[in-house]
Design a protein around this motif. Sequence first.
Motif, PDB file in Angstrom:
ATOM      1  N   THR A   1       0.842  -1.202   0.000  1.00 42.80           N
ATOM      2  CA  THR A   1       0.000   0.000   0.000  1.00 42.80           C
ATOM      3  C   THR A   1       0.871   1.243   0.000  1.00 42.80           C
ATOM      4  OG1 THR A   1      -0.065  -0.036   2.395  1.00 42.80           O
ATOM      5  CG2 THR A   1      -1.947  -1.006   1.253  1.00 42.80           C
ATOM      6  N   GLU A   2       0.269   2.300  -0.499  1.00 42.50           N
ATOM      7  CA  GLU A   2       0.956   3.595  -0.481  1.00 42.50           C
ATOM      8  C   GLU A   2      -0.055   4.666  -0.116  1.00 42.50           C
ATOM      9  OE1 GLU A   2       2.592   4.081  -4.348  1.00 42.50           O
ATOM     10  OE2 GLU A   2       4.022   2.440  -4.073  1.00 42.50           O
ATOM     11  N   PRO A   3       0.360   5.641   0.699  1.00 42.88           N
ATOM     12  CA  PRO A   3      -0.580   6.701   1.059  1.00 42.88           C
ATOM     13  C   PRO A   3      -0.689   7.718  -0.079  1.00 42.88           C
ATOM     14  CG  PRO A   3       1.532   7.130   2.043  1.00 42.88           C
ATOM     15  CD  PRO A   3       1.679   5.835   1.314  1.00 42.88           C
ATOM     16  N   LEU A   4      -1.810   8.374  -0.125  1.00 41.97           N
ATOM     17  CA  LEU A   4      -2.039   9.387  -1.147  1.00 41.97           C
ATOM     18  C   LEU A   4      -2.763  10.543  -0.484  1.00 41.97           C
ATOM     19  CD1 LEU A   4      -1.723   9.414  -4.343  1.00 41.97           C
ATOM     20  CD2 LEU A   4      -4.164   8.977  -4.378  1.00 41.97           C
ATOM     21  N   PHE A   5      -2.360  11.722  -0.825  1.00 39.61           N
ATOM     22  CA  PHE A   5      -3.064  12.879  -0.273  1.00 39.61           C
ATOM     23  C   PHE A   5      -3.430  13.778  -1.443  1.00 39.61           C
ATOM     24  CE2 PHE A   5      -2.864  17.162   1.860  1.00 39.61           C
ATOM     25  CZ  PHE A   5      -4.069  17.023   2.530  1.00 39.61           C
ATOM     26  N   ASP A   6      -4.728  13.938  -1.642  1.00 40.87           N
ATOM     27  CA  ASP A   6      -5.196  14.747  -2.751  1.00 40.87           C
ATOM     28  C   ASP A   6      -5.500  16.135  -2.212  1.00 40.87           C
ATOM     29  OD1 ASP A   6      -5.226  13.894  -5.335  1.00 40.87           O
ATOM     30  OD2 ASP A   6      -7.411  13.905  -5.469  1.00 40.87           O
TER      31      ASP A   6
END
Lengths: 792, 238
Positions: free
Chosen positions: A501-506
């Motif tokens: 998994t990888e975090p994402l911040f939009d």
Amino acid sequence: MNVLRRKLWRDVRRSSFLMAAIAGIIAVGDTCFIAMRSSYNNLRNAMEDYYHTCRMADFWITLKRVPRAELAARMKVFGVQDWQGRIETSGRLLLAGVSYPINARLISWSPIDRARLNRPLLERGTFLTGWREDQVMVNEAFARAHRLRPGDRLRLIVRRQERELVIAGTFISSEFVYAVDVGQLLPDPRRFAVCYVPWELAEELADMRGAVNQVVGLLSKPGRRVPETPLRLLEERLEEYGVLAAVLRRQQSSHQVLNNELQGLRAFAFVVPSIFLAAAALVLHVFLGRLMRQQRTVLGTLAALGYSKGQLLRHYLAFGLMVGCLGALAGSFLGQLASWGMTAVYRHYFEFPRLESSFYPSVHAVGLVAALVASAAGSYRAVSQLLRLRPAEAMRPEPPLRARSVWLERFPRVWRRLDLAWRMVVRHLARRPARTLTALAASTAGASFLTAGLMFVAAQNFLIDFQFHRMWRSDVDFILADARPEEAWHELARLPGIVHTEPLFDWPCVFQHEHRRRLGAISCLATGARLTIPLDPRGRAIPIPHSGLVLTRKLAEVLHVREGQLVELVPMRGERRAVKAPVVRISDSYLGMAAYARIEYLHELIGSSFVLDAVQAEWSPSHQAPTELWKAVADLPELQSVRVQHDTVATLKKTLLQNQFVFIAVIVTFSGAVLFGNILNVMFVNFHERRREVAILGATGYSVPFLGKTFFREALLVNSIAWLIGIAGGYGLTWLTAVGYESEFIRLPVVLRWWNVLVAGLLSALFTAAAYGVLFRALKKLDLRDVLYLRE
Amino acid sequence: MKDRALVRLEKVSRVYTVGQVPLTVLDGVQLDVLRGELLAIVGPSGSGKTTLLNLIGGLDQPTEGRIWFEEESLELSRVDAGRLTEYRRRHVGFVFQFYNLVPSLTAEENVQAAAELVEHPRDVQQMLERVGLWERRHHFPAELSGGEQQRVALARALVKNPTLLLCDEPTGALDLATARRVLRLLVDLHRELQQTVVIITHNTALCGIAERVVHISSGKIRDIQQNCSPIAPEEVVW
Ligand SMILES: Nc1ncnc2c1ncn2[C@@H]1O[C@H](COP(=O)(O)OP(=O)(O)OP(=O)(O)O)[C@@H](O)[C@H]1O
Ligand SMILES: [Mg+2]
């Protein structure tokens, strides 16, 4: 019957095969025209009808939150005819027996004035009634995909709140003619639903008590003239409530797809038939040129007898016009059939109350006129050239063509290598340069079309590969209802079947450079992220810079910003304090506009602690049907939606593959009509002109295959050169299409693959061989006595 | 009546320009074609006979000089293409050296094609019977011998009831016996119907049947002979 007409019929019968082949090219042109133009009219009429009856909005303004009481005063702007505030939000649906996630777009339904704009049309059941809060209306496509009926139940999850609702009715809506989820290309009614929910419920779920977050509006006639003006005014007046997006109808996602399709149909309905009709005119020109030369004495004799120029012109033009009529007739028939087919396909993608396939006499009339104009243009020059001669001159045999030495002969090294048949081929082609060029032009049109068609397939595959295999590589994206600290990520990483998994911040913001502004978002990625990878034009990964931004080319173009320059970012969340960041690299993308930054860099920039609002994940390859995963996800209330990229790509590929198959078949048939028809014509024209030569050789004892050799090689040479030029032509056509179609949402890659070149070449050779097959039969049937002892 | 000119040529010249070089094919030709006469124009190959005939028949126009169709006071050398076509249609019948039948039309249709052009044509059947080919009316040119084709061509020229019958080497491609039959037809027609006939030939043997013989060489008229006792076509020998 008039004798001249009888002559016409007999002459036509003698060349019926060739004339039919030329008519075939015209038929292809007219088929394209009638199919596309009729489909265009069908779609357009359906759209206009629908928009009118439903009062389709002219603009959508999405805001953070605006108190309902404030709205009326703010919306008093010249040019705005009507408007309605509403609450729009998104969530997830859970259906009994459905394991995969379903995303939903929720719109509030006012019990008082319902939906005054974008009025939904009831398909089954009833509209929502004012006093029940546990009701929902779902779009018909979704209901159909899951065999849902009014009275059925479903569960709705929005921001950690869960409700059980009863379906009151199903509807279709002009806002969702093309109903796709955010970030999707194709509609998937199984995984995406549009729901109308009671107002109170919407207020509760979206936390919008006494407020709305979207205004839809209708412009008055003067307002519609320059719709940007009232919209900008509204934007200014609503500024303090946080305008997230203000779009006009032409930017609205469903309408944009529909409109793109319409524009495409209209442009192609003009361009493609033009190519084919022009090619047909060229072929006809060669054909009639030969016919006229053959009939030179007959023409002179008829003139000597006292037939007037007008009569003779009409007589010979009739050959061309007959071809045009025949082609138009076939084109009308096939085009009408094809328009039914196309419209049926459109019914599959677009949801209209009525999308009828009509017969448009005017379209057929234009097709006929275009065919006649093309055939007249092709014939006229050939005919009038001879008619310009005085009859005395026409009676004299044509002055023999000067045997020129060929340009190639100046290269004795090459020339000596050629055998006799090849030398004859080159000389023949050089002897009639105008005809050779005309034939070449016609074949080039066909080859260009073929190459462009194949390149289009390559472009689709390239796009899929670029976007979905190299750039967006996650199997599933979990979108959180709001920004959360790091723990949320670790929690999701523990889900069954998930291996990475990888975090994402939009981070939504307004990009500003000089006077140019654009609303967008920065996708903030973890260092070394491998589930979203910005790519350079060659498809190579661009590492996420330690500091600074990566912008996609389209966004950089819109902002007129280059690598190394600074852009200003105005956040859409929290206090709106602008920050500046340098653009470090420009990346390539074919879908949408994006910007990338390292997640920690952005947090630093805006002075926040580490948060994320989405997690991208890869599941284990053995986990192809992650039922377990979906079960676990269903119980996670903090999820706003789940994007199953894996399935999206699979559906996209399946759909594209099916469409590509039909598309290639059509392209091959159409270009084949030109390549085959033109080359058949060239071969027969040459054959008729050299009948005596052939007969003499035949009488001397040469075999039919030997006699055919020069004709075959000549044709092959023409088609081969056409093939080579066609590569450039196809590239040009694709490039023009790409430029014409380019929008902020999609760009067509212009890629030429070696298999495009190869397949085009093979097909071109195949058509040449097929045409040669026909000639071969004629050669075998050739009666030497006929040719040697009788004058024609 | 007989001495009245039907077509009058005054100092007619025709110059062709091939490349840069002007080629004078006819040079100051002065000639009257008289009503009802049988005129022969003889000269060696390349002397300009066909060119002259084309001018008389309105297939071409002179570079210099004037040509009058006296009956209608029509100046052929000046009128436009439309009037010229009109003239050919109503007044001229052509017989060509290589017959020039339309290959995709039958014998009868070839004649019909000419008949359709005029208001009061002669009867197609009668014309074909006259040339002895009514039985073969459904044959295509390719199915007829050279002599037969030339007879169809004659019928085609005559069916329009032309004021002027112009024959360019009508027997050029025929053997003697066949040539005699064709000439017999021409002479008979001329006698019975007072048909004006112009025959051009490089074969001086044919001159005997004509009433007047024009000698032409290198584009100039060298001599015009009056023939008081024309011979019968059967007496022609070469
Ligand atoms: N359209 C033309 N262009 C150039 N030269 C021409 C043309 N028509 C005729 N000539 C030339 O004019 C000359 C006379 O031609 P014409 O056909 O009148 O001769 P003729 O007397 O009929 O010869 P023949 O007996 O061989 O038929 C020839 O040298 C010919 O080459
Ligand atoms: Mg001659």
